[in-house]
Design a protein around this motif. Structure first.
Motif, PDB file in Angstrom:
ATOM      1  N   THR A 145       0.733  -1.301  -0.062  1.00  0.00           N
ATOM      2  CA  THR A 145      -0.068   0.129   0.028  1.00  0.00           C
ATOM      3  C   THR A 145       0.815   1.393   0.114  1.00  0.00           C
ATOM      4  N   GLU A 146       0.259   2.485  -0.256  1.00  0.00           N
ATOM      5  CA  GLU A 146       1.051   3.708  -0.100  1.00  0.00           C
ATOM      6  C   GLU A 146       1.553   3.920   1.106  1.00  0.00           C
ATOM      7  N   GLY A 147       1.222   3.186   2.541  1.00  0.00           N
ATOM      8  CA  GLY A 147       1.705   3.540   3.712  1.00  0.00           C
ATOM      9  C   GLY A 147       2.420   2.448   3.966  1.00  0.00           C
ATOM     10  N   GLY A 148       2.691   1.341   3.583  1.00  0.00           N
ATOM     11  CA  GLY A 148       3.435   0.266   4.064  1.00  0.00           C
ATOM     12  C   GLY A 148       2.850  -1.035   3.534  1.00  0.00           C
ATOM     13  N   MET A 149       2.803  -2.151   4.151  1.00  0.00           N
ATOM     14  CA  MET A 149       2.514  -3.546   3.702  1.00  0.00           C
ATOM     15  C   MET A 149       1.909  -4.303   4.778  1.00  0.00           C
ATOM     16  N   ASN A 150       0.775  -5.159   4.370  1.00  0.00           N
ATOM     17  CA  ASN A 150       0.051  -5.875   5.092  1.00  0.00           C
ATOM     18  C   ASN A 150       0.362  -7.492   4.815  1.00  0.00           C
ATOM     19  N   MET A 151       0.123  -8.331   5.511  1.00  0.00           N
ATOM     20  CA  MET A 151      -0.278  -9.418   5.177  1.00  0.00           C
ATOM     21  C   MET A 151      -1.262 -10.447   6.013  1.00  0.00           C
ATOM     22  N   TYR A 152      -2.178 -11.128   4.987  1.00  0.00           N
ATOM     23  CA  TYR A 152      -3.273 -11.653   5.629  1.00  0.00           C
ATOM     24  C   TYR A 152      -3.125 -13.207   5.279  1.00  0.00           C
TER      25      TYR A 152
END
Length: 180
Positions: A145-152
């Protein structure tokens, strides 16, 4: 050219541009353009940001302000927010079995092929502008994302930001932005 995807089964290359999508034969040395798609042919919007050649045989195109267009059996079907898609601006796709993940400028959409329904995720994300998606061999969804990273991982959401070491050092001491 904004996006590329190979349909290995049909030996075709799909090319997304700012003026439509091209379907190119890569099964022989001539590389003939089979068809050019615009709104006139059923594409939601000519400006194509992203393409997925699905394991299920369909082609998905994410557009700039026109939602998602799916090409299947030589026909187009378009999805907009009124159908459950998170936004009209679509930047990325990832596929995991019968689930299609769609990255938009207003969150992450999950499309269930069996029910034909969308679900949108926003509050789970570090930022709603989803640019990149990938599914690893363990089935985890990675979200850029524009603000960092996620993991699901199917149960839990994890997040990494600049504070966690993601991204480059701010050697020039540029001011921080709440959005980026």
């Amino acid at each position: 050219v904004r996006a590329l995807a190979v349909d290995a089964q049909r030996k075709q290359l799909w090319v997304g541009t700012t003026v439509g999508a091209l379907q190119i034969n890569i099964g022989d040395a001539d590389y003939n353009v089979l068809k050019t798609y615009t709104r006139k042919e059923g594409l939601a919007n000519e400006y194509v940001f992203s393409i997925l050649s699905s394991a299920h045989g369909d082609i998905w195109l994410g557009t700039n302000g026109g939602g998602v267009s799916r090409f299947m059996d030589n026909q187009w079907k378009t999805y907009f927010p009124m159908h459950g898609l998170a936004d009209y601006w679509v930047y990325s796709f990832a596929e995991a079995g019968r689930t299609l993940w769609i990255g938009t400028w207003a969150g992450l959409s999950r499309f269930d092929r069996d029910s034909g329904e969308f679900k949108t995720f926003i509050k789970e994300l570090v930022n709603e502008w989803v640019y990149g998606l990938a599914v690893d061999k363990r089935g985890r969804l990675w979200i850029g994302t524009e603000g960092g990273m996620n993991m699901y991982d199917g149960d839990r959401w994890s997040v990494w930001t600049h504070a966690d070491g993601l991204g480059a050092a701010n050697d020039r001491q540029l001011p921080a932005s709440g959005n980026t």
